[in-house]
Design a protein around this motif. Structure first.
Motif, short mmCIF file in Angstrom:
data_model
loop_
_atom_site.label_atom_id
_atom_site.label_comp_id
_atom_site.label_asym_id
_atom_site.label_seq_id
_atom_site.Cartn_x
_atom_site.Cartn_y
_atom_site.Cartn_z
N LEU A 102 15.39 66.65 -49.46
CA LEU A 102 15.91 65.33 -49.10
C LEU A 102 15.29 64.80 -47.81
CD1 LEU A 102 19.67 65.88 -49.99
CD2 LEU A 102 18.11 64.27 -51.11
N SER A 103 14.71 65.69 -47.00
CA SER A 103 14.08 65.29 -45.75
C SER A 103 12.59 64.99 -45.92
CB SER A 103 14.25 66.40 -44.70
OG SER A 103 15.61 66.66 -44.45
N LEU A 104 12.05 65.33 -47.07
CA LEU A 104 10.63 65.13 -47.35
C LEU A 104 10.43 63.79 -48.06
CD1 LEU A 104 7.82 66.62 -47.32
CD2 LEU A 104 8.37 67.36 -49.65
N PRO A 105 9.56 62.92 -47.55
CA PRO A 105 9.31 61.66 -48.27
C PRO A 105 8.83 61.96 -49.69
CG PRO A 105 8.35 61.58 -46.08
CD PRO A 105 8.78 63.01 -46.31
N GLY A 109 6.98 57.20 -52.77
CA GLY A 109 6.87 56.30 -51.63
C GLY A 109 8.17 55.92 -50.96
N ARG A 110 9.29 56.36 -51.50
CA ARG A 110 10.57 56.07 -50.85
C ARG A 110 10.67 56.81 -49.52
NH1 ARG A 110 14.96 57.83 -55.10
NH2 ARG A 110 13.22 59.13 -55.84
N PRO A 111 11.49 56.31 -48.60
CA PRO A 111 11.72 57.07 -47.37
C PRO A 111 12.57 58.29 -47.67
CG PRO A 111 13.21 55.20 -47.46
CD PRO A 111 12.26 55.04 -48.63
N PRO A 112 12.57 59.27 -46.79
CA PRO A 112 13.44 60.43 -47.02
C PRO A 112 14.91 60.04 -46.95
CG PRO A 112 12.46 60.52 -44.82
CD PRO A 112 11.79 59.40 -45.55
N ALA A 113 15.72 60.74 -47.72
CA ALA A 113 17.16 60.44 -47.75
C ALA A 113 17.86 60.97 -46.51
CB ALA A 113 17.79 61.03 -49.00
N SER A 166 12.68 66.12 -56.40
CA SER A 166 12.87 64.72 -56.01
C SER A 166 14.23 64.61 -55.32
CB SER A 166 12.87 63.84 -57.26
OG SER A 166 14.06 64.05 -58.02
N PRO A 167 14.51 63.50 -54.65
CA PRO A 167 15.83 63.37 -54.03
C PRO A 167 16.97 63.56 -55.03
CG PRO A 167 14.36 61.68 -53.19
CD PRO A 167 13.62 62.37 -54.30
N GLU A 168 16.80 63.01 -56.24
CA GLU A 168 17.86 63.15 -57.25
C GLU A 168 18.02 64.59 -57.70
OE1 GLU A 168 16.73 59.13 -56.73
OE2 GLU A 168 15.44 60.78 -57.37
N ASP A 195 23.19 57.18 -50.69
CA ASP A 195 23.07 56.35 -51.89
C ASP A 195 22.15 55.15 -51.71
OD1 ASP A 195 24.70 54.81 -50.30
OD2 ASP A 195 26.34 54.65 -51.74
N ASP A 196 21.67 54.90 -50.49
CA ASP A 196 20.70 53.83 -50.29
C ASP A 196 19.30 54.26 -50.71
OD1 ASP A 196 20.72 55.66 -48.18
OD2 ASP A 196 19.85 54.22 -46.77
N VAL A 197 19.08 55.56 -50.84
CA VAL A 197 17.77 56.10 -51.23
C VAL A 197 17.86 56.84 -52.57
CG1 VAL A 197 15.93 57.73 -50.64
CG2 VAL A 197 16.95 56.30 -48.86
N VAL A 198 18.91 57.61 -52.75
CA VAL A 198 19.04 58.45 -53.94
C VAL A 198 19.74 57.68 -55.06
CG1 VAL A 198 19.96 60.62 -54.85
CG2 VAL A 198 19.16 60.50 -52.48
#
Length: 231
Positions: A102-105, A109-113, A166-168, A195-198
């Motif tokens: 979750l800390s890895l971009p 291309g999304r930012p890290p969560a 992946s973040p999910e 939830d703004d990223v994942v």
């Protein structure tokens, strides 16, 4: 789906394992279906069913598909197949997950969560599925895993190869690890924090697909965690 008469699904907690064979075996047992009945329904020999449940890669990939189809689990073949032509059924043995993933971009291309990126420069602090977090290959195969070797090198760490969730997938792993295996809520991370990223709706769909492999208590705890973002 092939015509297979099954009894009512019995939900039981499962022990993490790698490979689609373990997932198919648990699904058959949950449906209280004998190996002989499954062999009859698929047209495969009982010996082939045994090999499939042992994740024997000498068995034709089409035979795995036949068993999954008979158990109404066609989607499993897609998530376990790293390459549709090769029909690979094994996920990597270890991969970055949990807070580390979750800390890895992510590769899209999304930012890290999460913002614990400083920990990525120290491999001793990595959260690894198969060591520190439950390896969910027995449920999800290679779905949403990616080769993070180049990405992790940006943090000054050179390794021959490292996969990451992946973040999910990282959230899915955390939910299964804490809610299903440890029977405790996920500590320190709330759905509303990420939830703004994942895409938590995607995570919720995966949980729904995997309900047959989760205990009732585990599934409820996971749903309680998700519900504030997945109405």
């Amino acid at each position: 789906m092939l015509a297979v008469e099954t009894k009512k699904t019995v939900k039981k907690a499962v022990t993490p394992d790698e490979g689609i064979g373990a997932a198919l075996r648990r699904a058959r047992n949950a449906r209280e279906l004998s190996g002989e009945a499954l062999a009859s329904a698929t047209g495969l020999s009982r010996r082939t069913i045994i090999k499939i449940e042992q994740n024997d890669e000498s068995v034709a990939f089409g035979s795995y598909r036949a068993v999954a189809h008979a158990l109404d689990l066609d989607w499993l073949m897609d998530v376990f197949s790293r390459d549709a032509n090769q029909g690979t059924t094994q996920p990597p043995r270890f991969y970055l997950s949990g807070a580390s993933a979750l800390s890895l971009p992510p590769e899209d291309g999304r930012p890290p969560a999460l913002w614990y990126s400083s920990s990525l420069s120290n491999p001793k602090s990595w959260r690894i599925a198969g060591k520190h977090v439950t390896h969910t290959g027995y449920l999800m195969g290679v779905l949403d895993l990616w080769d993070a070797t180049t990405a992790i090198a940006r943090y000054g760490v050179t390794v021959p190869c490292i996969w990451a969730a992946s973040p999910e997938r990282a959230v899915f792993d955390l939910l299964v690890h804490h809610c299903e295996i440890k029977r405790k809520p996920v500590p320190n991370i709330q759905a509303s924090d990420i939830d703004d990223v994942v895409d938590l709706n995607k995570v919720a769909r995966w949980i729904k697909q995997c309900e047959a492999f989760l205990s009732r208590q585990g599934a409820k705890t996971i749903q309680d965690w998700l519900e504030d973002s997945c109405q």
